[in-house]
Design an enzyme around this catalytic site. Structure first.
Site, PDB file in Angstrom:
ATOM      1  CE1 TYR A  98      47.875  34.821  38.543  1.00 39.23           C
ATOM      2  CE2 TYR A  98      45.641  34.448  39.325  1.00 39.23           C
ATOM      3  CZ  TYR A  98      46.742  34.020  38.626  1.00 39.23           C
ATOM      4  OH  TYR A  98      46.718  32.799  38.011  1.00 39.23           O
ATOM      5  CD  GLU A 186      49.053  33.691  35.364  1.00 36.05           C
ATOM      6  OE1 GLU A 186      48.721  32.755  36.088  1.00 36.05           O
ATOM      7  OE2 GLU A 186      50.234  33.913  35.027  1.00 36.05           O
TER       8      GLU A 186
END
Lengths: 375, 294
Positions: A98, A186
């Site tokens: 992530y 993101e």
């Protein structure tokens, strides 16, 4: 403004971040062309702005053309208003990570976050096991430095080619963040393949609405809104959110509006819509009232206490709007602030009762919504 | 002595010849605020309310003794105007513009910290010490809101401020200094940075903060109270207690994500630190009565 995944990935590709082979499908009849580009197995990802697409069944896996065709038809018919599907090759995943870039308001720095576990609910990791989140803070005036990227990659336990690729990806994501005035960039999940290549599995980008004047690449079309009415409101520049309760709000100022929202709940009432009738919108009483009348509310509650947004101008606007629109439901007014005495006169002359106390106005609106008369 | 500004504080107005700039300059002056100069590029030599106008801040600072600058400048020019004021050595700046780009505010705050200066705003009504001085735009003539007194107020919201302050006044109090921190996710100055000034101010008996969902400013205040930064009583009112999660209602700073930033978590943090949290604006007044009038 939130971008769709396919738009985020187009930006990724522009700066040289790896993305899966893909085809943007806007009609199920083109599925063959899509499969030709991506091969099978493939993933069909509905292009909607909601979170949790996987859980909602909006992401489907297909092992061949027939299955892909069937799933594409299914997704286009779903009640979630799917207009486009991003068809992507299925990636052989070795590891999922992530990475995100956002802002730390406390230190007023750009915040880069990463986690060894990608593809999962990062917010629950942040709450339950915050140690797993790696953070690096960047001063926006000096910008990202190579050491920031090295710190991130090696803290993630990466090595060799993979570490280098992740460093490069972070630097490129920062470039997007800065270039496009983003609030959030993101990549989740970030796929690492068996041969150490990094590919953005999914991408979320949110741009700063306040900076749109210097960002001409994207414009907010109907696609970005959940309903026609929210789109209409946005075109008028009026902040509006649709709910399904009884009381329509026309309130000035975000803080006062959320407070009135709370008071209505405390009194046992329900809200039909959030609407800001203040700031630059205080002259738009007619437009605001039209929005309120388009929903199923039982009463319209107007609460203001402004300075630049003058009470007399608001009152005049409200009276004119009532004359033009002939509303089919009661209107409660609690309009105060600059020139409030003039406002009282304008409203009284038009036969409207002026309440000068927010709580009293709320109680009255709730009583009317419940069909009770209040003495 | 009030906080941030007082009767004698010498103030510059950037954007003084604009519609809002000139209108509120008149009002600020009428209230007694000491405005010594104005700036609007290309308008040097003009007078606004008998106040001389200069092309640049540097020129104004060279001619006048200036302690603070009030900006009536549109959001897209705010960064430039704030940096100009900081560069000229001004340490107190108020900017009211709503809609300053996020990346600009990051830079503004960074530069202000480096210069040991305070930038109040954006997206605020400004700062007022009723009866003494005002930087910004407040309906100071409405006495049931802006009565002078001994309660310090800090706020993230404009219209809600009038609502809550009117409750403070109707409970028998008045305002020492009211500071609009602003509704943006990254304001130039945070609540917690102003607490020491309220603590030191002999004209302030208690502090009221008007907060809302989103961000962590109220939690920071709770921590500061625990550390002894503020020993005076603190009453908070927080809007958005029942707001639906994930919806962006109003201020960009007011979004709930995960478990952080909810009114519930802010209330708990403040109460744990010994502060009082009002459920309704009216309760702010009654809590103050309980604390201060016994």
């Amino acid at each position: 403004m939130k971008l769709f995944e396919y738009q985020a990935k187009a930006l990724f590709q522009e700066v040289g971040i790896g993305i899966p082979k893909s085809y943007l499908l806007d009609d199920a009849s083109h599925i063959e062309a899509a499969i030709e580009k991506t091969g099978t197995p493939c993933v069909l990802k509905s292009q909607v702005l909601k979170g949790g697409r996987g859980k909602a069944g909006l992401i489907q896996f297909a092992d061949g053309l027939d299955a892909a065709n069937e799933k594409a038809n299914l997704l286009f018919k779903s009640p979630h208003h799917v207009n486009r599907i991003l068809v992507e090759e299925a990636i052989d995943i070795h590891k999922e990570l992530y990475v995100s870039i956002t802002v730390d308001p406390v230190e007023s720095k750009v915040l880069i976050m990463a986690c060894r576990e990608g593809g999962v609910d990062i917010e629950s990791i942040a709450i339950h096991t915050p140690d797993k989140i790696i953070m690096e803070k960047v001063d926006i005036t000096s910008g990202i430095q190579p050491y920031h990227c090295r710190n991130m990659a090696y803290s993630l336990g990466l090595d060799g080619q993979t570490a280098k690729q992740v460093m490069g990806m972070i630097e490129k994501l920062y470039h997007i963040f800065k270039t496009y005035d983003a609030e959030l960039v993101e990549v989740n999940p970030l796929f690492v393949t068996k041969d150490g290549h990094c590919i953005a599995g999914d991408g979320k980008i949110s741009l700063d609405d306040n900076a749109m004047y210097r960002q001409k690449t994207f414009t907010k079309t109907r696609d970005y809104f959940e309903s026609d009415i929210e789109y209409e409101a946005a075109r008028e520049g009026i902040p509006y959110i649709q709910f399904d309760g009884d009381i329509s709000l026309m309130c000035a100022g975000a803080g006062l509006t959320t407070t009135v929202y709370d008071l209505i709940h405390d009194e046992g009432g329900t809200v039909a819509n959030y609407l800001e009738f203040g700031g630059p919108n205080y002259r738009k009483a007619k437009e605001a009232m039209e929005l309120c009348l388009s929903n199923q509310s039982k009463v319209i509650l107007i609460v203001t206490f402004g300075t630049i947004a003058r009470a007399d101008v608001m009152a005049k606007g409200v009276v004119e709007a009532i004359k033009k629109l002939q509303p089919d439901r009661p209107i409660i007014t609690c309009i105060r602030g600059t020139n409030e005495q003039e406002a009282v006169k304008i409203l009284s002359d038009a036969g409207l009762e002026c309440i000068f106390d927010t709580e009293e106005a709320v109680r009255k609106a709730v009583a009317i919504a419940e069909g009770r008369a209040l003495s | 002595m009030s906080i941030f500004i007082d009767k004698g504080t010498k103030i510059l107005v950037q954007g003084i010849t604009g519609k809002e700039g000139s209108y509120w300059t008149k009002h600020m002056k009428a209230m007694g605020t000491c405005i010594v100069a104005g700036v609007t590029p290309s308008k040097e030599g003009q007078l606004v309310e008998d106040i001389p106008v200069y092309h640049t801040v540097r020129k104004a600072v060279a001619r006048h003794d200036i302690e603070a600058s009030m900006l009536f400048v549109p959001p897209r020019f705010t960064k430039d105007a704030v940096l100009e004021a900081l560069d000229a050595g001004i340490k107190k700046i108020v900017t009211v513009a709503d809609g300053i780009p996020l990346h600009d505010t990051l830079e503004i705050r960074q530069r202000a910290k480096e210069a040991s200066a305070y930038v109040i705003g954006g997206n605020t009504s400004g700062v007022i010490s009723p009866g003494k001085a005002m930087m910004g735009f407040f309906p100071y003539w409405i006495e049931r809101v802006y009565k002078p007194g001994r309660i310090g107020i800090m706020t993230r919201s404009g219209s809600l401020t009038n609502e809550v302050t009117s409750m403070v006044v109707s409970a028998g109090f008045g305002v020492s200094t009211l500071m609009g921190i602003g509704g943006d996710p990254v304001p130039g100055t945070r609540f917690v940075e102003m607490l020491p000034f309220y603590e030191a101010d002999h004209e302030t008996d208690a502090v009221v903060i008007i907060g809302e969902l989103g961000g962590t400013m109220e939690e920071e205040v709770a921590t500061a109270i625990k550390l002894g930064v503020l020993t005076k009583p603190l009453v908070a009112f927080l809007g958005g207690r029942t707001a639906p999660k994930g919806k962006k209602m109003g201020h960009a700073g007011a979004i709930i994500t995960g478990g952080k930033g909810s009114v519930e978590s802010k209330t708990k943090a403040l109460e744990d630190a010994g502060a009082f949290v009002a459920k309704r604006p009216r309760q702010v007044g009654s809590i103050l009565q309980n604390i201060l009038m016994q």
